[in-house]
Write an enzyme that holds these catalytic residues in place. Structure first.
Site, PDB file in Angstrom:
ATOM      1  N   VAL A 436       0.834  -1.195   0.000  1.00  8.34           N
ATOM      2  CA  VAL A 436       0.000   0.000   0.000  1.00  8.34           C
ATOM      3  C   VAL A 436       0.873   1.250   0.000  1.00  8.34           C
ATOM      4  CG1 VAL A 436      -1.862   1.188   1.219  1.00  8.34           C
ATOM      5  CG2 VAL A 436      -1.735  -1.302   1.263  1.00  8.34           C
ATOM      6  N   HIS A 437       0.363   2.309  -0.639  1.00  4.95           N
ATOM      7  CA  HIS A 437       1.099   3.574  -0.683  1.00  4.95           C
ATOM      8  C   HIS A 437       0.891   4.304   0.653  1.00  4.95           C
ATOM      9  CE1 HIS A 437       2.955   6.955  -2.945  1.00  4.95           C
ATOM     10  NE2 HIS A 437       2.263   7.690  -2.092  1.00  4.95           N
ATOM     11  N   HIS A 438       1.654   3.887   1.656  1.00  9.75           N
ATOM     12  CA  HIS A 438       1.491   4.448   2.997  1.00  9.75           C
ATOM     13  C   HIS A 438       2.825   4.352   3.717  1.00  9.75           C
ATOM     14  CE1 HIS A 438       0.154   4.803   7.185  1.00  9.75           C
ATOM     15  NE2 HIS A 438      -0.945   5.360   6.716  1.00  9.75           N
TER      16      HIS A 438
END
Length: 611
Positions: A436-438
């Protein structure tokens, strides 16, 4: 590596595979688990000093000097998504929607054991918003710089990017930001009114000041906080936020000033003129229209009239306080229903959907529109059910259960009933996105390895794989509703992957043996093909034809080869009432549904008692 509970939407992969990967047969989802994970996500997004009851243990304190360079304490609040910036507009919208979810479905959250966590999540946001509003006409709307922050892939606990704070004031107005924050404070004040009246009044004081600020000093906030333009530009302007704030202010105060504001400005501000096909952190019109329509519908329920004329709705609004604004409020209600019809595909201006049946607005962060629309559909379904009326669309009359069934189909799609058989809620199910882009969840926890992380390693697909608070927040209410029930039974609508022109099956009507006063009717409501098999979704309705209430109902279902929803299965294999129903009154019906690749199952009544 820690896992983040959140949402993402991998659009490019979805469209590449939609033509070749069939739907997995819909399964019964655990909405209670999904609700818990959705609330847990907000703990992962916390900024500031984390409390002792923090459950997301891989997070640590962060942003501890926020506001210091500006001479104000801005520690706390939420990071909006996978970055480390605190953006005021989406944060305030998140708080408003979180509060609305509790106001609609707080009882269901309580039954699930999540109401306390949900209220904590609201207060974490409002505590920060109070800090961000140090003076009546001053509001801080951003902490951090998106440009420098997005260049650095660092954990929030050890970030080195700018934490400068940006504000609006009388000389640099931002009616949309101030209006949304007023709405958040007003909605939250209702949430805390009974359990924490002092805090509730404090929130209402801030809300009143912020509404006054937003209305008197008008302007777009991104013209004053220009660094926000690249990330959260207010495309819709500020008129929708002023109406949205007025609606919540009236709901919180019953002050007729705000009711008059809605009536006097509805036409001029676009609240009654535009037919909307989206709802979210930027465009609030459908939300305003739904709030007003709720009042119209509920007041109609108490009236002696059965006409669907908008003038009848408006004449009873708020106990007859509308007066000359009746036609305007009728138009609000008409636009709300147009939104519902467009989502269902029963309007002349329908929302676009993917081949798998998901609402589709854009490739960038599409799920925000899915969850927000599904929330409005859910609450509107319950409003209509309470008033015992149907939705009127250009294609014809629509039962409230259809709105709820469609909202459920969108939630089920997110949870895994889709062509990829992938859950887009990270941590839910067996197959969900792993990268995830986190920042915080993609780097080893600072508690495990406190070594400094440089800015060089960057993930760049934020368009499809970044979770956000405003994506997740509408799910709280829907999941609570689906898990906890309401005053109507919930039918299941399985999205069709490949619709087929199957021969319609004749309704199967059977009377129970021994003269039992229950009539059972079954019918196939939809069909589709998957892996070469034709699956049917059956609806079974049981009607109490007696003059007494039926209790302790025991149902036998044989020749069933698939999942069943809407009944409670006993250890012996028989079925009884669902958990949210204890009896079936005289002349009333209940419904359950099942799916399998066969003719209708055999449904019989084993036993019952008459009260």
């Amino acid at each position: 590596m820690a896992k983040l509970v959140g949402l993402c939407f991998i659009a490019s992969t979805l469209f590449l595979l939609v033509g070749v990967v069939p739907f997995a047969l819909a399964i019964e989802h655990d909405y209670g688990v999904a609700l818990s994970k959705s609330i847990l996500f907000f703990e992962a997004q916390r900024s500031g000093y984390l409390p002792g009851n923090q459950r997301v243990k891989w997070r640590g304190d962060s942003g501890l000097f926020d506001g210091k360079s500006n001479g104000v304490d801005l520690v706390g609040g939420y990071y909006d998504a996978g970055d480390n910036v605190k953006f005021g507009l989406p944060m305030a919208f998140t708080v408003t929607m979180m509060s609305w979810s509790i106001l609609e479905y707080g009882d269901q959250m309580s039954a699930s054991g999540e109401l306390g966590h949900a209220m904590d999540a609201v207060k974490w946001g409002t505590d920060y918003l109070i800090k961000a509003h140090p003076q009546p006409h001053v509001l801080y709307g951003e902490v951090g710089d998106g440009n420098t922050d997005h260049y650095c892939w660092q954990r929030p606990e050890d970030m080195t990017t700018s934490r400068y704070a940006y504000r609006i004031d009388e000389n640099n107005p931002g009616s949309d930001l101030a209006g949304e924050t007023a709405a958040a404070m007003a909605a939250a004040s209702i949430v805390f009114r009974r359990l924490n009246p002092v805090y509730s009044q404090e929130l209402l004081t801030h809300a009143t000041q912020l509404f006054d600020f937003a209305d008197k000093y008008r302007g777009k906030y991104d013209s004053s906080i220009t660094v926000a333009q690249k990330y959260y530009r207010s495309v819709s302007g500020y008129a929708d936020e002023l109406l949205w704030a007025a609606a919540w202010m009236y709901k919180a105060t019953s002050n007729e000033f705000y009711l008059d504001y809605l009536g006097e400005n509805g036409d001029a501000f676009g609240g009654t003129g535009w037919t909307m096909t989206e709802f979210g952190w930027d465009v609030k019109y459908a939300g305003v229209q739904t709030l007003v329509a709720k009042a119209l519908i509920i007041c109609l329920k108490s009236s002696l009239f059965s006409s669907s004329s908008s003038s009848h709705y408006a004449s009873f609004l708020m106990g007859g306080k509308v007066g000359s604004h009746a036609p305007v409020f009728g138009k609000y209600q008409q636009k709300a229903e147009s939104f519902m019809c467009s989502c269902l595909g029963k309007s002349s201006q329908n929302v676009q959907k993917t081949p798998g049946g998901l609402i589709y607005k854009q490739s960038w962060n599409n799920l925000q529109f899915v969850t927000s629309a599904s929330f409005l559909l859910t609450v509107y379904s319950d409003y209509l059910t309470s008033a015992r009326r149907d939705l009127q669309c250009s294609s014809g009359s629509v039962a409230p259960s259809e709105l709820l069934a469609f909202a459920k189909s969108q939630v089920d799609y997110i949870l895994g009933d889709n062509p990829r058989a992938t859950s887009y809620m990270v941590g839910y199910g067996n197959n969900y996105p792993q990268q995830v882009h986190h920042r915080g969840s993609s780097i080893v926890s600072v508690k495990i390895d406190p070594s400094f992380v440089s800015c060089r390693e960057i993930r760049d697909n934020y368009e499809q794989t970044e979770p956000a608070t405003y994506n997740n927040v509408p799910l709280l209410g829907i999941l609570a509703r689906l898990h906890g029930g309401y005053n109507q039974l919930l039918p299941l609508e399985v999205p069709a992957f490949k619709p087929i022109a199957a021969q319609p099956k004749a309704n199967l009507v059977q009377k129970s043996p021994f003269g039992a006063p229950i009539v059972i009717e079954q019918k196939a409501t939809t069909s589709w093909v998957a892996n070469g098999k034709t699956y049917y979704r059956y609806s079974a309705t049981l009607t109490n034809k007696s003059l007494k209430t039926i209790k302790n109902l025991n149902i036998s279902v044989s020749k069933l080869y698939g999942p069943l929803w809407g009944l409670t299965k006993s250890p012996s294999g028989s079925y009884g009432f669902p958990t949210w129903v204890s009896s079936l009154p005289a002349s009333k019906s209940m419904e359950f549904v099942y799916v399998h690749a066969a003719s209708p199952a055999q449904v019989t009544i084993s036993s019952y008692t008459l009260a």
